[in-house]
Design a protein around this motif. Structure first.
Motif: not given
Length: 110
Positions: A41-56
């Motif tokens: 659902a994230i637009p491809a041009e701003i989609r971040p890499n998956k291999d980094q920390p994600f925060y709630h």
């Protein structure tokens, strides 16, 4: 995937680099741990890499309070010193030296 140390910790106040919201970290995933549907659902041009920390985050903007899931690359420290109005922050956390910390009674719920 290479594991990285999280830049932010639980209780840190952060803001989004692009979008006008800020929040307090209440959980950290060492890498992306949401659904593919959410990811796509994230637009491809701003989609971040998956291999980094994600925060709630207990997040808020000018209009509302909500829970957000944000990649590390899209967050910066918020050193404004302004308190958060999010009801879950007030219910579960207390101000601390570096943002917020869990209330003792909330630790048993988490």
């Amino acid at each position: 995937m290479k594991m990285r140390n999280a830049k932010f910790a639980i209780g840190d106040v952060v803001r989004h680099r692009i979008f006008p919201f800020r929040g307090v970290v209440f959980d950290v995933d060492p890498e992306f741990a949401n659904t593919e549907e959410w990811w796509n659902a994230i637009p491809a041009e701003i989609r971040p890499n998956k291999d980094q920390p994600f925060y709630h985050l207990f997040a808020e903007n000018d209009e509302s309070e909500y829970v957000a899931y944000v990649s590390e690359q899209n967050l910066v420290a918020d050193d404004s010193g302004q308190p958060l109005r999010h009801p879950q922050v007030r219910a579960l956390m207390v101000p601390a030296d570096r943002g917020y910390q869990w209330k003792v009674e909330a630790i048993h719920l988490h």
